[in-house]
Design a protein around this motif. Structure first.
Motif, PDB file in Angstrom:
ATOM      1  N   LEU A 184       5.191  -8.639 -10.097  1.00  0.00           N
ATOM      2  CA  LEU A 184       4.246  -8.453  -9.297  1.00  0.00           C
ATOM      3  C   LEU A 184       4.258  -9.770  -8.531  1.00  0.00           C
ATOM      4  CD1 LEU A 184       1.612  -7.636 -11.942  1.00  0.00           C
ATOM      5  CD2 LEU A 184       1.830  -6.397  -9.503  1.00  0.00           C
TER       6      LEU A 184
ATOM      7  N   TRP B 123       3.787  -9.001  -4.918  1.00  0.00           N
ATOM      8  CA  TRP B 123       2.350  -9.288  -4.115  1.00  0.00           C
ATOM      9  C   TRP B 123       2.103 -10.417  -4.273  1.00  0.00           C
ATOM     10  CZ3 TRP B 123       0.880  -4.919  -1.462  1.00  0.00           C
ATOM     11  CH2 TRP B 123       1.111  -3.929  -1.355  1.00  0.00           C
ATOM     12  N   SER B 124       2.853 -11.370  -4.194  1.00  0.00           N
ATOM     13  CA  SER B 124       2.355 -13.071  -4.339  1.00  0.00           C
ATOM     14  C   SER B 124       2.741 -14.103  -2.981  1.00  0.00           C
ATOM     15  CB  SER B 124       3.363 -13.676  -5.363  1.00  0.00           C
ATOM     16  OG  SER B 124       4.075 -14.051  -6.354  1.00  0.00           O
TER      17      SER B 124
ATOM     18  N   ARG C 285       6.295  -3.097  -2.226  1.00  0.00           N
ATOM     19  CA  ARG C 285       5.739  -3.389  -1.088  1.00  0.00           C
ATOM     20  C   ARG C 285       6.374  -2.822   0.169  1.00  0.00           C
ATOM     21  NH1 ARG C 285       2.948  -8.247  -0.160  1.00  0.00           N
ATOM     22  NH2 ARG C 285       3.283  -9.136   1.408  1.00  0.00           N
TER      23      ARG C 285
ATOM     24  N   SER D 286       1.220  -0.442  -9.290  1.00  0.00           N
ATOM     25  CA  SER D 286       1.263  -0.460  -8.385  1.00  0.00           C
ATOM     26  C   SER D 286       0.470   0.260  -7.704  1.00  0.00           C
ATOM     27  CB  SER D 286       2.884   0.711  -7.106  1.00  0.00           C
ATOM     28  OG  SER D 286       2.729   1.451  -7.969  1.00  0.00           O
TER      29      SER D 286
ATOM     30  N   ILE E 152      -2.848  -2.407  -8.182  1.00  0.00           N
ATOM     31  CA  ILE E 152      -2.764  -2.933  -6.983  1.00  0.00           C
ATOM     32  C   ILE E 152      -2.910  -2.139  -6.413  1.00  0.00           C
ATOM     33  CG2 ILE E 152      -1.361  -4.117  -5.614  1.00  0.00           C
ATOM     34  CD1 ILE E 152      -1.911  -6.092  -8.165  1.00  0.00           C
TER      35      ILE E 152
ATOM     36  N   THR F  66      -7.649  -2.808  -5.536  1.00  0.00           N
ATOM     37  CA  THR F  66      -7.551  -4.519  -5.499  1.00  0.00           C
ATOM     38  C   THR F  66      -8.504  -4.434  -4.223  1.00  0.00           C
ATOM     39  OG1 THR F  66      -5.833  -4.641  -6.266  1.00  0.00           O
ATOM     40  CG2 THR F  66      -6.343  -5.824  -5.488  1.00  0.00           C
TER      41      THR F  66
ATOM     42  N   ILE G 144      -2.671 -12.686  -7.250  1.00  0.00           N
ATOM     43  CA  ILE G 144      -1.701 -11.542  -6.407  1.00  0.00           C
ATOM     44  C   ILE G 144      -3.505 -10.555  -6.287  1.00  0.00           C
ATOM     45  CG2 ILE G 144       0.749 -11.929  -7.954  1.00  0.00           C
ATOM     46  CD1 ILE G 144      -0.876 -10.000  -9.938  1.00  0.00           C
ATOM     47  N   PRO G 145      -2.830 -10.221  -4.866  1.00  0.00           N
ATOM     48  CA  PRO G 145      -1.829 -10.666  -4.255  1.00  0.00           C
ATOM     49  C   PRO G 145      -2.088 -11.199  -3.170  1.00  0.00           C
ATOM     50  CG  PRO G 145      -3.667  -8.327  -3.504  1.00  0.00           C
ATOM     51  CD  PRO G 145      -4.317  -8.832  -5.205  1.00  0.00           C
TER      52      PRO G 145
ATOM     53  N   PRO H 225      -4.580  -4.979   0.190  1.00  0.00           N
ATOM     54  CA  PRO H 225      -3.737  -3.586  -0.121  1.00  0.00           C
ATOM     55  C   PRO H 225      -3.980  -2.594   1.175  1.00  0.00           C
ATOM     56  CG  PRO H 225      -4.248  -4.222  -1.911  1.00  0.00           C
ATOM     57  CD  PRO H 225      -4.416  -5.558  -1.495  1.00  0.00           C
TER      58      PRO H 225
END
Length: 441
Positions: free
Chosen positions: A184, A188-189, A233, A258, A261, A265, A295-296, A300
């Motif tokens: 992650l 996603w960061s 990603r 995934s 996220i 999110t 995160i993220p 998304p």
């Protein structure tokens, strides 16, 4: 999409899936118990040594580790709060309606494709049945070592018998949960941007270069496949560029996370995790261990209007490589329909690299491009599951690609880390091979 297997295979798949859910749910008690072991170890010391350790604030640090573990558990429990959307081979009816509106995954999401274990992101401190060896003699495996054996996927009669009952999570399972947290960070960061872009940016630039004559508003007509998509990603970034993109992933840990996220999110930095609290080795200070990561780093849902972005669950060879009598399966029209295949830290997951490259070549359209970046850390080398493993060196892989029908261009070596803690006293750098290859006409 691959057809549902036999009833026995479906049962094995369901039990494996439940074991994944259990592992994630048991993260807190399992990990807290390990931290409590450290407390017990203090009392094994002479009293004067205990006093010195107390002055350092070691017990206070362990209490902070407990808090971080509980925060991670709260996040992980959200991921598996509604696992029933996966249990029947795909999203629920309400999920499907959301997908039709362009929310996150496409209609291809299903978890009943395959049961073959060995994918991206196993790592830290594993005591699994087999860890791929690394020249460094330290017993803690680094973050890109993958475990390959799984009791519920064994071909032995004992292994098959074990699939009929759920088991208690082992460090093998927890290793995957811990690795998912660090994945992650990579995908996603903001903290993972440098590492992520070291791998993803050259791939995206090569894709754009290959289609440089295609205007942005026409990119959606070109289909891009990302096998071994992990937490999605790279596939997301490709869809963001305007291409029609499909990711393919095997790991249930990756797929569940995934999905959460991408579909659960609503805002940037919505979740906070502590990915580095599982090992106290090679840390320069307490802050490096207790680093909090949000995160993220992107929203998304922020994709171009009309984006075609999906993830397909299953083994790459089974989903995209099915043939009948040497010809493409008419029920799986992948042959020749992909304009680009992007492989990042993927081709060394093959048991038979010949078949991997053959499938990539077959599914590419004439003149299509294959962009590759990664090492050759063959996942099944010295495995304990009797799986075959063909382990070629880099020159052999490139020669094989040429025989199969690729013309390799733009070769270079790119140095990159993989789920690395930048503040750790120990790190690994891959001298990853990069190339673009076109399908010969």
């Amino acid at each position: 999409m691959a057809t549902r297997g036999t009833e026995k295979e479906a049962e094995e798949e369901q039990i494996h899936f439940q074991n994944v859910i259990t592992a994630i749910q048991q993260y807190a008690p399992y990990t807290l118990a390990g931290n409590n072991r450290r407390r017990k170890d203090i009392f094994a010391l002479p009293r004067q040594d205990q006093a010195l350790i107390e002055q350092l604030g070691y017990k206070r640090k362990l209490a902070e580790v407990d808090d971080a573990i509980l925060a991670n558990a709260a996040f992980l429990n959200q991921i598996v709060a509604n696992p029933e959307i996966f249990e029947n081979g795909g999203p629920s009816e309400s999920e499907a309606e959301a997908e039709e509106e362009g929310d996150g995954f496409g209609e291809s999401l299903s978890l009943d494709e395959s049961r073959d274990e060995a994918r991206l992101g196993d790592g830290e401190g594993s005591s699994a049945p087999h860890n791929h060896p690394h020249p460094h003699p330290h017993e803690h495996s680094h973050d890109h070592l993958r475990t390959h054996a799984h009791g519920s996927h064994s071909n032995s009669s004992t292994g098959q018998e074990n699939t009929r009952r759920k088991r208690r999570p082992m460090d093998f399972d927890m290793d995957k949960v811990r690795s998912t947290l660090k994945q992650l960070v990579r995908d996603w960061s903001e903290e993972g941007k440098d590492e992520r872009e070291a791998s993803y940016q050259p791939i995206k630039e090569a894709l754009l270069e290959h289609f440089s004559d295609i205007p942005m508003h026409e990119r959606h007509n070109f289909r891009v496949l990302v096998p071994g998509a992990g937490l999605g990603r790279l596939a997301y970034d490709v869809a963001k560029l305007g291409f029609s993109c499909q990711g393919n992933e095997f790991s249930h840990y990756m797929l569940l996370t995934s999905f959460f996220i991408l579909n659960r999110t609503q805002q940037m930095h919505q979740h906070t995790i502590y990915p580095y609290v599982h090992s106290l080795s090679n840390l320069p200070n307490r802050a490096a261990m207790l680093k909090r990561v949000q995160i993220p780093d992107v929203l998304p849902s922020d994709l171009p209007p009309g984006s075609n972005f999906s993830l397909v669950a299953g083994d790459f060879e089974e989903v995209y490589g099915r043939q009948q009598g040497g010809e493409a399966d008419p029920d799986e029209p992948s042959a020749g329909l992909w304009d680009a295949v992007l492989t990042c830290f993927f081709i060394d997951t093959a048991k038979n690299i010949v078949n991997y490259l053959r499938i990539i070549h077959r599914i590419l359209a004439p003149g299509g491009v294959w962009v590759n970046l990664g090492p050759l850390l063959w996942h099944f080398e010295e495995n304990t599951t009797s799986d075959p493993s063909i382990e070629l060196d880099l020159e052999e892989v490139k020669t094989l690609a040429a025989h199969i029908g690729f013309e390799i261009k733009n070769e270079c070596t790119i140095d990159t880390a993989y789920v690395n803690n930048k503040e750790s006293m120990l790190g690994y750098i891959y001298h990853a091979a990069f190339w673009t290859a076109t399908k010969k006409l």
